[in-house]
Motif scaffolding. Structure first.
Motif, PDB file in Angstrom:
ATOM      1  N   ALA A   1       0.832  -1.204   0.000  1.00 45.72           N
ATOM      2  CA  ALA A   1       0.000   0.000   0.000  1.00 45.72           C
ATOM      3  C   ALA A   1       0.866   1.253   0.000  1.00 45.72           C
ATOM      4  N   LEU A   2       1.968   1.215   0.741  1.00 49.12           N
ATOM      5  CA  LEU A   2       2.883   2.345   0.761  1.00 49.12           C
ATOM      6  C   LEU A   2       3.474   2.581  -0.627  1.00 49.12           C
ATOM      7  N   GLN A   3       3.838   1.500  -1.334  1.00 48.17           N
ATOM      8  CA  GLN A   3       4.329   1.643  -2.700  1.00 48.17           C
ATOM      9  C   GLN A   3       3.269   2.286  -3.592  1.00 48.17           C
ATOM     10  N   TYR A   4       2.030   1.849  -3.434  1.00 48.67           N
ATOM     11  CA  TYR A   4       0.930   2.328  -4.280  1.00 48.67           C
ATOM     12  C   TYR A   4       0.722   3.835  -4.109  1.00 48.67           C
ATOM     13  N   VAL A   5       0.696   4.294  -2.864  1.00 44.04           N
ATOM     14  CA  VAL A   5       0.388   5.709  -2.646  1.00 44.04           C
ATOM     15  C   VAL A   5       1.599   6.611  -2.824  1.00 44.04           C
ATOM     16  N   ARG A   6       2.803   6.047  -2.852  1.00 45.73           N
ATOM     17  CA  ARG A   6       4.007   6.855  -3.052  1.00 45.73           C
ATOM     18  C   ARG A   6       4.372   7.026  -4.522  1.00 45.73           C
ATOM     19  N   SER A   7       3.888   6.138  -5.386  1.00 46.15           N
ATOM     20  CA  SER A   7       4.380   6.091  -6.764  1.00 46.15           C
ATOM     21  C   SER A   7       4.016   7.330  -7.564  1.00 46.15           C
ATOM     22  N   ARG A   8       5.039   7.949  -8.152  1.00 50.04           N
ATOM     23  CA  ARG A   8       4.849   9.111  -9.018  1.00 50.04           C
ATOM     24  C   ARG A   8       5.148   8.778 -10.472  1.00 50.04           C
ATOM     25  N   HIS A   9       5.688   7.580 -10.719  1.00 47.48           N
ATOM     26  CA  HIS A   9       6.148   7.240 -12.069  1.00 47.48           C
ATOM     27  C   HIS A   9       5.399   6.036 -12.640  1.00 47.48           C
ATOM     28  N   ALA A  10       4.225   5.734 -12.073  1.00 41.89           N
ATOM     29  CA  ALA A  10       3.448   4.593 -12.565  1.00 41.89           C
ATOM     30  C   ALA A  10       2.739   4.921 -13.872  1.00 41.89           C
ATOM     31  N   ASP A  11       2.572   6.206 -14.167  1.00 44.70           N
ATOM     32  CA  ASP A  11       1.998   6.650 -15.435  1.00 44.70           C
ATOM     33  C   ASP A  11       2.607   8.002 -15.758  1.00 44.70           C
ATOM     34  N   GLY A  12       2.077   8.671 -16.745  1.00 45.88           N
ATOM     35  CA  GLY A  12       2.667   9.947 -17.151  1.00 45.88           C
ATOM     36  C   GLY A  12       2.145  11.151 -16.400  1.00 45.88           C
ATOM     37  N   SER A  13       1.332  10.952 -15.360  1.00 44.25           N
ATOM     38  CA  SER A  13       0.685  12.093 -14.711  1.00 44.25           C
ATOM     39  C   SER A  13       1.388  12.545 -13.445  1.00 44.25           C
ATOM     40  N   SER A  14       2.518  11.943 -13.113  1.00 43.79           N
ATOM     41  CA  SER A  14       3.366  12.370 -12.008  1.00 43.79           C
ATOM     42  C   SER A  14       2.577  12.541 -10.716  1.00 43.79           C
ATOM     43  N   ASP A  15       2.773  13.683 -10.035  1.00 46.07           N
ATOM     44  CA  ASP A  15       2.179  13.856  -8.707  1.00 46.07           C
ATOM     45  C   ASP A  15       0.659  13.945  -8.755  1.00 46.07           C
ATOM     46  N   LEU A  16       0.100  14.503  -9.823  1.00 48.76           N
ATOM     47  CA  LEU A  16      -1.358  14.613  -9.905  1.00 48.76           C
ATOM     48  C   LEU A  16      -2.000  13.237 -10.027  1.00 48.76           C
ATOM     49  N   GLY A  17      -1.368  12.344 -10.802  1.00 51.57           N
ATOM     50  CA  GLY A  17      -1.874  10.982 -10.897  1.00 51.57           C
ATOM     51  C   GLY A  17      -1.757  10.257  -9.576  1.00 51.57           C
ATOM     52  N   ARG A  18      -0.656  10.498  -8.878  1.00 52.55           N
ATOM     53  CA  ARG A  18      -0.464   9.874  -7.570  1.00 52.55           C
ATOM     54  C   ARG A  18      -1.559  10.321  -6.601  1.00 52.55           C
ATOM     55  N   MET A  19      -1.912  11.588  -6.647  1.00 49.90           N
ATOM     56  CA  MET A  19      -2.947  12.082  -5.742  1.00 49.90           C
ATOM     57  C   MET A  19      -4.292  11.429  -6.018  1.00 49.90           C
ATOM     58  N   LYS A  20      -4.606  11.192  -7.288  1.00 47.67           N
ATOM     59  CA  LYS A  20      -5.862  10.517  -7.605  1.00 47.67           C
ATOM     60  C   LYS A  20      -5.857   9.097  -7.050  1.00 47.67           C
ATOM     61  N   ARG A  21      -4.723   8.414  -7.171  1.00 45.58           N
ATOM     62  CA  ARG A  21      -4.641   7.063  -6.595  1.00 45.58           C
ATOM     63  C   ARG A  21      -4.773   7.110  -5.082  1.00 45.58           C
ATOM     64  N   GLN A  22      -4.210   8.111  -4.464  1.00 45.34           N
ATOM     65  CA  GLN A  22      -4.309   8.229  -3.015  1.00 45.34           C
ATOM     66  C   GLN A  22      -5.745   8.505  -2.575  1.00 45.34           C
ATOM     67  N   GLN A  23      -6.466   9.266  -3.368  1.00 50.51           N
ATOM     68  CA  GLN A  23      -7.878   9.489  -3.062  1.00 50.51           C
ATOM     69  C   GLN A  23      -8.640   8.178  -3.105  1.00 50.51           C
ATOM     70  N   ARG A  24      -8.358   7.367  -4.125  1.00 56.02           N
ATOM     71  CA  ARG A  24      -9.027   6.066  -4.213  1.00 56.02           C
ATOM     72  C   ARG A  24      -8.652   5.201  -3.014  1.00 56.02           C
ATOM     73  N   PHE A  25      -7.395   5.262  -2.630  1.00 58.00           N
ATOM     74  CA  PHE A  25      -6.967   4.443  -1.498  1.00 58.00           C
ATOM     75  C   PHE A  25      -7.653   4.908  -0.214  1.00 58.00           C
ATOM     76  N   LEU A  26      -7.737   6.206  -0.009  1.00 59.71           N
ATOM     77  CA  LEU A  26      -8.385   6.734   1.181  1.00 59.71           C
ATOM     78  C   LEU A  26      -9.842   6.318   1.238  1.00 59.71           C
ATOM     79  N   ALA A  27     -10.541   6.393   0.098  1.00 60.73           N
ATOM     80  CA  ALA A  27     -11.946   5.967   0.063  1.00 60.73           C
ATOM     81  C   ALA A  27     -12.065   4.489   0.412  1.00 60.73           C
ATOM     82  N   SER A  28     -11.161   3.667  -0.104  1.00 57.95           N
ATOM     83  CA  SER A  28     -11.204   2.237   0.185  1.00 57.95           C
ATOM     84  C   SER A  28     -10.860   1.950   1.638  1.00 57.95           C
TER      85      SER A  28
END
Length: 486
Positions: free
Chosen positions: A233-260
């Motif tokens: 989970a820490l890897q999931y919410v820390r990742s900035r290079h999993a796609d081309g959206s950098s920190d903004l993409g990471r924040m969207k994933r973190q929102q999903r994680f928080l909801a879950s």
């Protein structure tokens, strides 16, 4: 946890219930929403109402900090309660094995790589989570440097650097100066408590439509549904290079994680089990720093008010960005907020207004590519007259760019709807397949950007889909039940 049993409730009378005054008494992701998810879970878990004695013993685990010391000329208090959640990259209690396995090596920067404002509505029925990107352009108030002792006049920085220069106090002052939102409480969490919390919850489920791979954090997830334990989970919410959206993409994933995470904590029975509640709460509080005003009474007050909290009660957004790559001399490339939209967003927080109040509810399935970007040619693969037109119209109504001129297939005996696609457009193919339940995907190298649908006798309907990164509402707001697994 002390071995002495809690005192009977009669030994300590409960204070009378009353509606919080306005402004409220000072009570109430990681990189970014990561630690926010951890700390917000404290509030959610308090809804168990385990008892004052148990909570008092846990209160002692919280390290205290005074982020409001000598602060003057602060914004006027609004309605509801505003909590500044920050996450540092503290990793002192991480084992060497965990450092290697989850790529946590290197020296911490002693800065905040997670900054969020969590607004709890005055009626305690809604949580609005606003993330402030770590690279946001900011102007500090004058302050004394926490490291050198020098007094600095206001100067431009990236917002996450405020912590390194002036600690929690400068972080709060900078956020209040930029947002004009008064911060009622400050909570700070590190890597350790996040991992422990996820583990004691038994993991948190996330879903991703695309493969997620980040060489920096070691994240490697195939498309689908996954239950992540603490380190993953820490890897999931820390990742900035999993796609081309950098920190903004990471924040969207973190929102999903928080909801879950909220869904997991409120639906798994943990809140009804005193021992598990104790374990989860201690895992969180063990690495939390909070202001002196956030304690037992505040946790219990919020807990009683949030017994029915669920993902649909939460809403998530990021400060609207007006200019990407805004270069500042001596600072580098920053994100500059949209002045009009961000002002409107923070006005909504001050006035305790739902951010998603005017956003139409959507239960559309999240897909990697927006239907509006996908071109489709429909063929009728059956002997049923008009099926091609019906499928074409249904796809067009869902947003797909159909040709509007369906044709008949050379083989009118197709049973299972078939989608053929050029492998270069595989993400679009998966998005289209999600809209056609039960369909078969077949690669056709060289076919080009237009996807082909051969409708079979199994066709029943087209499911509504929308892009994962598609803005929803004025501020890009999504509610918790919209970003969780479908």
């Amino acid at each position: 946890m002390p071995t002495t049993p809690p005192r009977p409730s009669a030994a300590r009378p409960r204070p009378p219930q009353r509606r919080p005054a306005r402004p409220p008494v000072r009570r109430k992701r990681p990189r970014w929403a990561l630690r926010a998810a951890t700390t917000l879970s404290v509030v959610v878990l308090a809804s168990a109402g385990i008892g004052h004695a148990v909570m008092t013993s846990l209160d002692a685990d919280i390290a205290r900090v005074d982020p409001f010391k000598d602060m003057k000329n602060r914004p006027r208090a609004g309605h509801g309660m505003n909590v500044l959640l920050v996450g540092t990259d503290g990793r002192e209690k991480i084992t060497e094995e965990e450092r290697q396995k989850y790529r946590l090596g290197g020296a911490p920067c002693h800065c905040t790589d997670t900054i969020m404002i969590v607004h709890i509505s005055e009626d305690r029925e809604r949580a609005s989570v606003v993330s402030l990107p770590r690279d946001s352009y900011a102007m500090t108030p004058s302050h004394v440097d926490a490291t050198t002792g020098e007094r600095h006049q206001g100067h431009p920085i990236k917002i996450n650097a405020a912590y390194a220069e002036g600690g929690p106090q400068l972080t709060v002052r900078t956020v209040e100066s930029m947002t004009h939102v008064k911060i009622d409480h400050y909570l700070e969490v590190d890597f350790t408590s996040f991992m422990k919390t996820v583990d004691v919850l038994g993991g948190v489920e996330i879903c991703n439509a695309d493969p997620l791979k980040d060489a920096y954090t070691g994240l490697d997830l195939a498309p689908g549904r996954h239950r992540l334990m603490g380190g993953e989970a820490l890897q999931y919410v820390r990742s900035r290079h999993a796609d081309g959206s950098s920190d903004l993409g990471r924040m969207k994933r973190q929102q999903r994680f928080l909801a879950s995470l909220i869904d997991r904590a409120t639906s798994s029975g943990i809140l009804l089990n005193p021992m598990r509640f104790r374990d989860v709460t201690r895992a969180v509080l063990g690495s939390v720093r909070a202001d002196k005003g956030f304690g037992t009474d505040e946790l219990l007050d919020l807990g009683r008010a949030m017994r029915n909290f669920s993902p649909s009660s939460s809403e998530f957004t990021t400060v609207p960005i007006g200019q990407m790559g805004y270069v500042v001399k001596g600072v580098g490339s920053t994100l500059k907020w949209d002045p009009a939209k961000s002002a409107q967003l923070f006005t909504s927080l001050r006035e305790d207004q739902p951010l998603a109040a005017h956003k139409p509810r959507s239960k559309a399935l999240l897909v990697p590519v927006s239907p509006q970007q996908i071109r489709v040619q429909v063929e009728n693969g059956t002997a049923a007259a008009g099926l091609g037109r019906r499928v074409d119209a249904a796809l067009a109504a869902t947003g797909f760019r159909t040709t509007g001129t369906p044709t008949n297939s050379a083989t009118p005996t197709t049973k299972r709807t078939l989608i053929t696609y050029d492998p270069r457009w595989d993400r679009s193919a998966r998005s289209l397949a999600a809209a056609l339940p039960g369909s078969e995907l077949r690669a056709a190298p060289g076919q080009g950007p237009v996807l082909k649908v051969v409708a079979g006798t199994d066709f029943e309907h087209v499911r509504k889909v929308r892009a994962e990164d598609e803005l929803q509402g004025e501020f890009g707001v999504v509610t918790g039940d919209e970003v969780g697994c479908v």
